[in-house]
Design a protein around this motif. Sequence first.
Motif, PDB file in Angstrom:
ATOM      1  N   ALA A   1       0.838  -1.209   0.000  1.00  0.00           N
ATOM      2  CA  ALA A   1       0.000   0.000   0.000  1.00  0.00           C
ATOM      3  C   ALA A   1       0.873   1.258   0.000  1.00  0.00           C
ATOM      4  CB  ALA A   1      -0.925  -0.013   1.216  1.00  0.00           C
ATOM      5  N   PHE A   2       1.972   1.218   0.769  1.00  0.00           N
ATOM      6  CA  PHE A   2       2.874   2.378   0.824  1.00  0.00           C
ATOM      7  C   PHE A   2       3.462   2.695  -0.553  1.00  0.00           C
ATOM      8  CE2 PHE A   2       3.350   2.160   5.565  1.00  0.00           C
ATOM      9  CZ  PHE A   2       3.128   3.515   5.805  1.00  0.00           C
ATOM     10  N   ALA A   3       3.669   1.651  -1.364  1.00  0.00           N
ATOM     11  CA  ALA A   3       4.252   1.879  -2.690  1.00  0.00           C
ATOM     12  C   ALA A   3       3.369   2.834  -3.499  1.00  0.00           C
ATOM     13  CB  ALA A   3       4.422   0.551  -3.422  1.00  0.00           C
TER      14      ALA A   3
ATOM     15  N   TYR B   1      -1.168  12.932   7.337  1.00  0.00           N
ATOM     16  CA  TYR B   1      -0.318  12.544   6.212  1.00  0.00           C
ATOM     17  C   TYR B   1      -1.130  12.285   4.944  1.00  0.00           C
ATOM     18  CZ  TYR B   1       3.493  11.853   9.538  1.00  0.00           C
ATOM     19  OH  TYR B   1       4.469  12.052  10.479  1.00  0.00           O
ATOM     20  N   PRO B   2      -0.467  12.380   3.773  1.00  0.00           N
ATOM     21  CA  PRO B   2      -1.140  11.936   2.544  1.00  0.00           C
ATOM     22  C   PRO B   2      -1.395  10.428   2.649  1.00  0.00           C
ATOM     23  CG  PRO B   2       1.051  12.887   2.064  1.00  0.00           C
ATOM     24  CD  PRO B   2       0.903  12.833   3.538  1.00  0.00           C
ATOM     25  N   LEU B   3      -2.484   9.940   2.069  1.00  0.00           N
ATOM     26  CA  LEU B   3      -2.804   8.507   2.141  1.00  0.00           C
ATOM     27  C   LEU B   3      -2.943   7.920   0.745  1.00  0.00           C
ATOM     28  CD1 LEU B   3      -5.537   8.440   4.961  1.00  0.00           C
ATOM     29  CD2 LEU B   3      -3.101   7.935   5.175  1.00  0.00           C
ATOM     30  N   ALA B   4      -2.817   6.590   0.664  1.00  0.00           N
ATOM     31  CA  ALA B   4      -3.138   5.874  -0.570  1.00  0.00           C
ATOM     32  C   ALA B   4      -4.031   4.715  -0.150  1.00  0.00           C
ATOM     33  CB  ALA B   4      -1.858   5.365  -1.237  1.00  0.00           C
ATOM     34  N   ALA B   5      -4.629   4.036  -1.120  1.00  0.00           N
ATOM     35  CA  ALA B   5      -5.526   2.912  -0.813  1.00  0.00           C
ATOM     36  C   ALA B   5      -4.832   1.932   0.140  1.00  0.00           C
ATOM     37  CB  ALA B   5      -5.913   2.208  -2.101  1.00  0.00           C
ATOM     38  N   GLY B   6      -5.555   1.520   1.187  1.00  0.00           N
ATOM     39  CA  GLY B   6      -5.004   0.518   2.100  1.00  0.00           C
ATOM     40  C   GLY B   6      -4.203   1.107   3.255  1.00  0.00           C
ATOM     41  N   LEU B   7      -4.120   2.447   3.335  1.00  0.00           N
ATOM     42  CA  LEU B   7      -3.366   3.066   4.436  1.00  0.00           C
ATOM     43  C   LEU B   7      -4.300   3.888   5.320  1.00  0.00           C
ATOM     44  CD1 LEU B   7      -0.241   4.405   2.496  1.00  0.00           C
ATOM     45  CD2 LEU B   7      -0.358   2.371   3.940  1.00  0.00           C
ATOM     46  N   THR B   8      -3.997   3.927   6.621  1.00  0.00           N
ATOM     47  CA  THR B   8      -4.749   4.796   7.530  1.00  0.00           C
ATOM     48  C   THR B   8      -3.766   5.787   8.148  1.00  0.00           C
ATOM     49  OG1 THR B   8      -4.296   3.362   9.411  1.00  0.00           O
ATOM     50  CG2 THR B   8      -6.310   2.905   8.162  1.00  0.00           C
ATOM     51  N   GLN B   9      -4.301   6.877   8.722  1.00  0.00           N
ATOM     52  CA  GLN B   9      -3.429   7.857   9.389  1.00  0.00           C
ATOM     53  C   GLN B   9      -2.581   7.176  10.471  1.00  0.00           C
ATOM     54  OE1 GLN B   9      -2.566  10.869   8.694  1.00  0.00           O
ATOM     55  NE2 GLN B   9      -4.096  11.241   7.117  1.00  0.00           N
ATOM     56  N   LYS B  10      -3.240   6.292  11.241  1.00  0.00           N
ATOM     57  CA  LYS B  10      -2.518   5.640  12.344  1.00  0.00           C
ATOM     58  C   LYS B  10      -1.324   4.857  11.827  1.00  0.00           C
ATOM     59  CE  LYS B  10      -5.493   5.007  16.324  1.00  0.00           C
ATOM     60  NZ  LYS B  10      -6.840   4.571  16.567  1.00  0.00           N
ATOM     61  N   LEU B  11      -1.555   4.106  10.736  1.00  0.00           N
ATOM     62  CA  LEU B  11      -0.496   3.263  10.181  1.00  0.00           C
ATOM     63  C   LEU B  11       0.665   4.120   9.673  1.00  0.00           C
ATOM     64  CD1 LEU B  11       0.376   0.399   9.321  1.00  0.00           C
ATOM     65  CD2 LEU B  11      -0.750   0.797   7.146  1.00  0.00           C
ATOM     66  N   VAL B  12       0.338   5.206   8.928  1.00  0.00           N
ATOM     67  CA  VAL B  12       1.400   6.053   8.379  1.00  0.00           C
ATOM     68  C   VAL B  12       2.166   6.734   9.509  1.00  0.00           C
ATOM     69  CG1 VAL B  12       1.932   8.018   6.884  1.00  0.00           C
ATOM     70  CG2 VAL B  12       0.130   6.422   6.227  1.00  0.00           C
ATOM     71  N   ALA B  13       1.423   7.247  10.507  1.00  0.00           N
ATOM     72  CA  ALA B  13       2.094   7.940  11.617  1.00  0.00           C
ATOM     73  C   ALA B  13       3.020   6.983  12.360  1.00  0.00           C
ATOM     74  CB  ALA B  13       1.049   8.527  12.571  1.00  0.00           C
ATOM     75  N   LYS B  14       2.560   5.742  12.555  1.00  0.00           N
ATOM     76  CA  LYS B  14       3.374   4.769  13.282  1.00  0.00           C
ATOM     77  C   LYS B  14       4.638   4.428  12.485  1.00  0.00           C
ATOM     78  CE  LYS B  14       3.304   0.581  15.910  1.00  0.00           C
ATOM     79  NZ  LYS B  14       2.679  -0.636  16.317  1.00  0.00           N
TER      80      LYS B  14
END
Length: 695
Positions: free
Chosen positions: A27-29, A154-167
């Motif tokens: 998802a990060f890709a 944060y900016p997001l892409a499909a499959g990502l949440t704010q919590k996941l990106v922040a972590k």
Amino acid sequence: MSRPEILFPLFADLVTLEGVGPKSARAFAGLGVTRPRDLLLLLPHSAVDRTRRRSIREVVPPTTATVEVTVGAHHPPRRKGGPYRIAVRDAETDFQLVFFHARGDYLGKLLPQGERRLVSGRIEVFDGMAQMVHPDHILLPDEAAELPSFEPVYPLAAGLTQKLVAKAAGAALGRAPDLPEWIDPALRAREGWPAWQAAVRAVHAPQGGADLAPTAAARQRLAYDELFAHQVTLSLARARRRRGKGIPSVGTGRMQRLALDSLPYAPTAAQSRAVAEIAADMASPQRMNRLLQGDVGAGKTLVAFLALAIAVEAGGQGVMMAPTEILARQHLTSLAPLAEAAGIRLDLLTGRDKGAERAAKLAALASGEIGVLVGTHAVFQKDVAFRDLRLAVIDEQHRFGVAQRMELGAKGEAADVLVMTATPIPRSLALASYGDMDVSVLDEKPPGRTPVKTALVSCERMDEVVSSLRHAVAEGRQAYWVCPLVEDSEVVDYASAEARFQHLRAALGEGVVGLVHGQMPPAEKDAAMARFVAGETRVLVATTVIEVGVNVPNASIMVIERAEIFGLAQLHQLRGRVGRGAALSTCLLMYQPPLAESGERRLTTLRETEDGFRISEEDLAMRGAGDLIGTAQSGLPRFRVADLERQSALMAVAQSDARRLLADDPALTSPRGQAVRILLWLLDQDRAIRLIGVG
């Protein structure tokens, strides 16, 4: 050369970060994030104020609030799919937490009745009752310190949440090493910028709105790092090219004088200055790599001819390259009288030359009889050999990539290169795309060019426009009529060139109107252009194929239909096709009302100024850097942090800093040079790393 060890943790696989599995790595890709380093440069674009409040009474809904509450009764949904409500009370008032599709047993554990919890989320009023639907955070009171009072978004892409990106960003920050400083100490002190590690931490932990602006010190520093790394790469390329030995070409001045004497006017100061800069470059033992930037009608052709004459005077040959056959023929036409006056043999080579004729040209080229060759990319073909190529002039650089620029340089082992563009580029972008080149600017118009009167006309007044065109044609004037598209499509109601051609022919008479568009075979296109140049046809209906370089001095009227859908730079180029003779010229911008604000701003800018550089700055402000030169083909670097529109001043600083550093430390061996090497690895400047390796 291999990547410095201090950077290894930042270039490991994403899944080595705590909380990132193979699925989230994929998802990060989608955000272009494939390594921990990318997360450090993934900057939050906004933030949510999570300041602790005593009560929700201190805020005005709808807004985010963070309060400590005592959990009251649970009210499971009455019907399937209904809301699950939990009553809570803060220091002053009661409200509800609302959940949809939540399991009662899970909520019972998360929010046990009678206990205290810290909740943060959006407060709204529904049926007179304050409620918080799906709180973003639910914490135990002693975990409150984990919640930042200003939480980055944060900016997001499909499959990502704010919590996941922040972590994940937090985990990547834990790996950010303390790197040696590559910024000039005096510059850093003057700007008040933090060290790299501190800057990276600061951008991920904004304390208020000001920290999110491009002007924030930490963001400026990281933007500068990118611009500086890019300019170091360009400066290394420039230094390496300069080490590449050129052949000094010193002109006698004889042919240049003969050409100038044949002209009815003297060159402008800007033209003389540009020729002097070019002559100095050509005389030096290093290869010239210069950009000649001139607005529409600033007289680049004369400068280019005088440069080519220097090559011939010095006993060599020159070549002038154009992106299309129409333009190549046009260069031939405009250079021919000068070449004749100077006594230089000029010839044209395009893809159309075949058989014996082509063989004869190639022989004359190889023997040195042809002094100056004008051509399209056909000049790149293997069997085209010069006896002694000294100078290559490339017109409209943005149609030729850097790779082609190098290929042409290879034709004459040490040929000097002069690139011309009629597209005024704002300074920040010129530095980003052509930072490896030296620049000459033509900022004056030669005498004999009349200003063009520009007017805005609604498409509803079509009949008036056609009837005034009829009068103009009767007086012997010529006009261009530019249409937006070629084929009728039901979706797009633009008057196609074909239909407009039929309409004008009916109104103005047979044989008066010609047509050129992109779908025509080249021979037909050239024939139609030739008839217009010769004055046989009076009105030329065209798509934007005439945008660059077409020169018909008698044409004094330019009608641009649906002008609001063209870009500013394009409109400026089109308008530059008139005003080339002594007659007063007009440009009519026809638009379909009502005009959108951006369309109106473009058309009024054009009406108010003829200064291409001012127009390009405005264009940059309106469209953004990528669109301006068409990022895909411009080779414009993609920056993660730097914003070319808002931080353009940093680019010029970065260029002079990079050039100064390499002048003092060409191999980057000093302590600062070593730090810059780390920066180049950090920001993936592989090209620079290869250049240092080679150098």
